[in-house]
Design a protein around this motif. Sequence first.
Motif, short mmCIF file in Angstrom:
data_model
loop_
_atom_site.label_atom_id
_atom_site.label_comp_id
_atom_site.label_asym_id
_atom_site.label_seq_id
_atom_site.Cartn_x
_atom_site.Cartn_y
_atom_site.Cartn_z
N ALA A 1 0.84 -1.20 0.00
CA ALA A 1 0.00 0.00 0.00
C ALA A 1 0.88 1.25 0.00
CB ALA A 1 -0.93 0.00 1.21
N GLU A 2 1.95 1.24 0.80
CA GLU A 2 2.84 2.40 0.82
C GLU A 2 3.58 2.54 -0.51
OE1 GLU A 2 6.38 4.52 3.44
OE2 GLU A 2 5.48 2.68 4.20
N GLN B 1 1.34 4.36 -2.82
CA GLN B 1 1.25 5.77 -2.46
C GLN B 1 2.50 6.53 -2.89
OE1 GLN B 1 0.46 5.27 1.74
NE2 GLN B 1 -1.68 5.80 1.46
N TYR C 1 2.53 7.01 -6.61
CA TYR C 1 1.57 8.05 -6.95
C TYR C 1 2.16 9.43 -6.67
CZ TYR C 1 -2.92 10.55 -7.06
OH TYR C 1 -3.94 11.42 -7.35
N ALA C 2 2.85 9.58 -5.54
CA ALA C 2 3.49 10.85 -5.21
C ALA C 2 4.56 11.20 -6.24
CB ALA C 2 4.09 10.79 -3.80
N TYR D 1 2.10 17.69 -7.65
CA TYR D 1 2.53 17.42 -6.27
C TYR D 1 2.50 18.73 -5.48
CZ TYR D 1 5.37 15.56 -2.43
OH TYR D 1 5.81 15.13 -1.21
N ARG E 1 5.09 14.19 5.78
CA ARG E 1 4.34 13.10 5.13
C ARG E 1 4.39 13.32 3.62
NH1 ARG E 1 0.99 9.00 5.91
NH2 ARG E 1 -0.94 8.81 4.77
N ILE F 1 3.84 11.61 1.15
CA ILE F 1 2.80 11.00 0.31
C ILE F 1 1.45 11.71 0.47
CG2 ILE F 1 3.89 8.73 0.20
CD1 ILE F 1 1.96 7.82 2.42
N THR G 1 -1.73 13.81 0.01
CA THR G 1 -2.44 14.28 -1.18
C THR G 1 -3.41 15.42 -0.85
OG1 THR G 1 -4.19 12.64 -0.90
CG2 THR G 1 -2.33 12.03 -2.32
#
Length: 105
Positions: free
Chosen positions: A59-60, A63, A66-67, A76, A94, A96, A98
Amino acid sequence: MTEYSDLQDRLKTRLADLLERAEVIEDDLRHPLDADSSEQAVDLADDEALEGVDDVLRAEIVQIRYALQRIENGTYGTCAKCGKDIARARLEARPIATRCIDCAD
Protein backbone atom coordinates in the motif's frame (compact mmCIF):
# COMPACT_ATOMS: atom_id res chain seq x y z
CA MET A 1 15.31 20.17 -10.77
CA THR A 2 11.94 20.87 -9.23
CA GLU A 3 11.23 22.59 -5.96
CA TYR A 4 10.47 19.13 -4.60
CA SER A 5 13.64 17.37 -5.79
CA ASP A 6 14.75 16.70 -2.20
CA LEU A 7 11.41 15.07 -1.41
CA GLN A 8 11.55 13.19 -4.70
CA ASP A 9 14.94 11.77 -3.68
CA ARG A 10 13.56 10.74 -0.28
CA LEU A 11 10.58 9.08 -1.91
CA LYS A 12 12.77 7.18 -4.37
CA THR A 13 15.04 5.98 -1.56
CA ARG A 14 12.04 4.86 0.50
CA LEU A 15 10.53 3.12 -2.53
CA ALA A 16 13.73 1.17 -3.17
CA ASP A 17 13.85 0.12 0.50
CA LEU A 18 10.21 -1.00 0.50
CA LEU A 19 10.60 -2.94 -2.73
CA GLU A 20 13.61 -4.75 -1.31
CA ARG A 21 11.77 -5.57 1.92
CA ALA A 22 8.69 -6.75 0.02
CA GLU A 23 10.84 -9.05 -2.10
CA VAL A 24 12.37 -10.62 1.03
CA ILE A 25 8.89 -11.19 2.45
CA GLU A 26 7.65 -12.72 -0.79
CA ASP A 27 10.66 -15.04 -0.86
CA ASP A 28 9.85 -16.14 2.69
CA LEU A 29 6.22 -16.77 1.75
CA ARG A 30 7.23 -18.94 -1.23
CA HIS A 31 9.02 -21.50 0.93
CA PRO A 32 7.16 -24.80 1.34
CA LEU A 33 5.74 -25.75 4.72
CA ASP A 34 7.73 -27.97 7.05
CA ALA A 35 6.74 -31.67 7.04
CA ASP A 36 6.23 -31.58 10.83
CA SER A 37 2.60 -30.63 11.56
CA SER A 38 3.50 -28.62 14.68
CA GLU A 39 6.03 -26.68 12.64
CA GLN A 40 3.41 -26.14 9.95
CA ALA A 41 1.17 -24.39 12.47
CA VAL A 42 4.00 -22.02 13.39
CA ASP A 43 4.86 -21.49 9.72
CA LEU A 44 1.23 -20.70 8.88
CA ALA A 45 1.00 -18.18 11.71
CA ASP A 46 4.27 -16.60 10.58
CA ASP A 47 3.06 -16.49 6.99
CA GLU A 48 -0.16 -14.79 8.03
CA ALA A 49 1.80 -12.09 9.86
CA LEU A 50 4.15 -11.67 6.90
CA GLU A 51 1.20 -11.32 4.53
CA GLY A 52 -0.14 -8.50 6.70
CA VAL A 53 3.22 -6.73 6.65
CA ASP A 54 3.46 -7.25 2.89
CA ASP A 55 0.01 -5.70 2.40
CA VAL A 56 1.08 -2.60 4.35
CA LEU A 57 4.33 -2.34 2.37
CA ARG A 58 2.50 -2.72 -0.94
CA ALA A 59 0.00 0.00 0.00
CA GLU A 60 2.84 2.40 0.82
CA ILE A 61 4.60 1.48 -2.43
CA VAL A 62 1.48 2.47 -4.36
CA GLN A 63 1.25 5.77 -2.46
CA ILE A 64 4.91 6.58 -3.10
CA ARG A 65 4.61 5.80 -6.81
CA TYR A 66 1.57 8.05 -6.95
CA ALA A 67 3.49 10.85 -5.21
CA LEU A 68 6.39 10.48 -7.63
CA GLN A 69 3.96 10.62 -10.54
CA ARG A 70 2.46 13.82 -9.13
CA ILE A 71 5.95 15.34 -8.88
CA GLU A 72 6.58 14.42 -12.52
CA ASN A 73 3.31 15.88 -13.79
CA GLY A 74 3.48 19.03 -11.64
CA THR A 75 0.52 18.38 -9.36
CA TYR A 76 2.53 17.42 -6.27
CA GLY A 77 1.95 19.83 -3.40
CA THR A 78 -1.58 20.68 -4.52
CA CYS A 79 -4.48 19.43 -2.39
CA ALA A 80 -6.51 16.82 -4.28
CA LYS A 81 -9.67 18.01 -2.53
CA CYS A 82 -9.62 21.81 -2.45
CA GLY A 83 -6.81 22.63 -4.89
CA LYS A 84 -4.85 24.79 -2.43
CA ASP A 85 -1.15 24.33 -1.80
CA ILE A 86 -0.12 21.70 0.72
CA ALA A 87 2.26 23.25 3.25
CA ARG A 88 5.90 22.33 2.71
CA ALA A 89 6.17 21.27 6.37
CA ARG A 90 3.33 18.79 5.85
CA LEU A 91 4.99 17.35 2.76
CA GLU A 92 8.28 17.02 4.61
CA ALA A 93 6.53 15.19 7.45
CA ARG A 94 4.34 13.10 5.13
CA PRO A 95 5.67 13.18 1.57
CA ILE A 96 2.80 11.00 0.31
CA ALA A 97 0.17 13.52 1.46
CA THR A 98 -2.44 14.28 -1.18
CA ARG A 99 -4.48 16.73 0.87
CA CYS A 100 -3.73 19.89 2.81
CA ILE A 101 -4.06 19.76 6.58
CA ASP A 102 -7.51 21.36 6.45
CA CYS A 103 -8.85 18.67 4.09
CA ALA A 104 -7.04 15.70 5.64
CA ASP A 105 -9.39 13.08 7.07
